[in-house]
Design a protein around this motif. Structure first.
Motif, mmCIF file in Angstrom:
data_model
loop_
_atom_site.group_PDB
_atom_site.id
_atom_site.type_symbol
_atom_site.label_atom_id
_atom_site.label_comp_id
_atom_site.label_asym_id
_atom_site.label_seq_id
_atom_site.Cartn_x
_atom_site.Cartn_y
_atom_site.Cartn_z
ATOM 1 N N THR A 2 139.661 -84.605 34.243
ATOM 2 C CA THR A 2 138.658 -84.332 33.212
ATOM 3 C C THR A 2 139.014 -83.098 32.392
ATOM 4 N N LYS A 3 139.391 -82.025 33.058
ATOM 5 C CA LYS A 3 139.652 -80.764 32.373
ATOM 6 C C LYS A 3 141.004 -80.737 31.662
ATOM 7 N N SER B 190 135.155 -87.532 41.244
ATOM 8 C CA SER B 190 134.045 -87.028 40.443
ATOM 9 C C SER B 190 134.494 -85.791 39.668
ATOM 10 N N ARG B 191 133.666 -85.336 38.758
ATOM 11 C CA ARG B 191 134.032 -84.175 37.937
ATOM 12 C C ARG B 191 134.287 -82.930 38.773
ATOM 13 N N THR C 131 133.707 -95.836 34.987
ATOM 14 C CA THR C 131 134.508 -96.394 33.896
ATOM 15 C C THR C 131 135.397 -97.488 34.469
ATOM 16 N N GLY D 299 139.439 -85.679 40.173
ATOM 17 C CA GLY D 299 138.566 -85.919 39.032
ATOM 18 C C GLY D 299 138.433 -84.697 38.146
ATOM 19 N N GLY E 185 141.230 -84.832 29.850
ATOM 20 C CA GLY E 185 140.056 -85.363 29.168
ATOM 21 C C GLY E 185 139.720 -86.786 29.553
ATOM 22 N N LEU E 186 140.096 -87.193 30.761
ATOM 23 C CA LEU E 186 139.864 -88.565 31.212
ATOM 24 C C LEU E 186 138.706 -88.614 32.196
ATOM 25 N N GLU E 187 137.713 -89.387 31.867
ATOM 26 C CA GLU E 187 136.618 -89.646 32.797
ATOM 27 C C GLU E 187 137.020 -90.808 33.701
ATOM 28 N N VAL E 188 136.703 -90.706 34.961
ATOM 29 C CA VAL E 188 137.074 -91.754 35.913
ATOM 30 C C VAL E 188 135.848 -92.485 36.439
#
Length: 220
Positions: free
Chosen positions: A79-80, A69-70, A89, A75, A83-86
């Motif tokens: 993300t930071k 998660s973020r 998706t 995660g 820039g990949l959201e998991v």
């Protein structure tokens, strides 16, 4: 079957194939280390690897949700920094499949490596071959059938994954919906006929994978 059904089937097959490709190199080395080497903490590592086979898949999914998660350890970094959201998706689908297929692949490949005669490897080293050359020219070829069987069984396990997938990837039409998820969704909606159609597809694919895996395991 309509176009949507074919899309779901192709998506599931594609994600399972990708997860198998990711599992194979790491799983092969891991299986070899477990079969041929002795090192501190080996029993603990074995237990951790095979744990997803015995704990509820939803428990595995919850752990993955916390990690990717973020606000999770991996995660947040992805993300930071990248820039990949998991979560929710197609990447989450692959991760869930990899985690659930990895133990089965390692278990199958490990048996194959254990069956490789140590004497042949020793002869190779006696003749001057380096450990790496022995691994590629003796150990790996002799364990080939078991590795291929592990790939097939891992692929089949990835196809049938549901518990972890539904938590980390959800059910987003056209993005994360797999065969297992759509079966559950249609049962929830009372559309048993549609669910049975996907069940039949799953049975056919699972039968083929199991038959091929057993054939490879028994092949001299």
């Amino acid at each position: 079957m309509d176009s949507e059904a074919w899309l779901i089937i192709r998506f599931t097959l594609g994600m399972a194939a990708l997860s198998t490709l990711l599992v194979t190199p790491i799983g092969t080395v891991t299986a070899w280390l477990l079969a041929k080497k002795r090192w501190p903490g080996k029993s603990l590592v074995e237990t951790l690897i095979f744990l997803p086979l015995v704990i509820p898949p939803v428990a595995t999914g919850l752990l993955l949700l916390k990690v990717f998660s973020r606000n999770g350890l991996l995660g947040g970094f992805l993300t930071k920094q990248l820039g990949l959201e998991v979560i929710f998706t197609w990447r989450a689908v692959v991760i869930a499949m990899v985690v659930m297929a990895f133990p089965l692949f390692v278990r199958t490949a490990r048996v194959a490596f254990e069956a490789v005669p140590v004497r042949l490897e020793q002869v190779g080293r006696t003749l001057g071959a380096s450990p790496l050359r022995v691994w590629f020219t003796i150990t790996l070829p002799l364990a080939r059938n078991g590795i291929l069987a592990g790939m097939v069984m891992g692929f089949a396990r990835a196809l049938g994954e549901f518990g972890a997938t539904i938590l980390v990837a959800g059910n987003i039409p056209g993005k994360t919906t797999t065969i297992a998820v759509v079966i559950y969704n249609n049962i929830q909606l009372g559309q048993d006929e549609i669910a049975l159609m996907y069940v039949l597809v799953s049975i056919i694919i699972a039968f083929i994978c199991t038959w091929v895996g057993e054939y490879l395991c028994r092949r001299p």
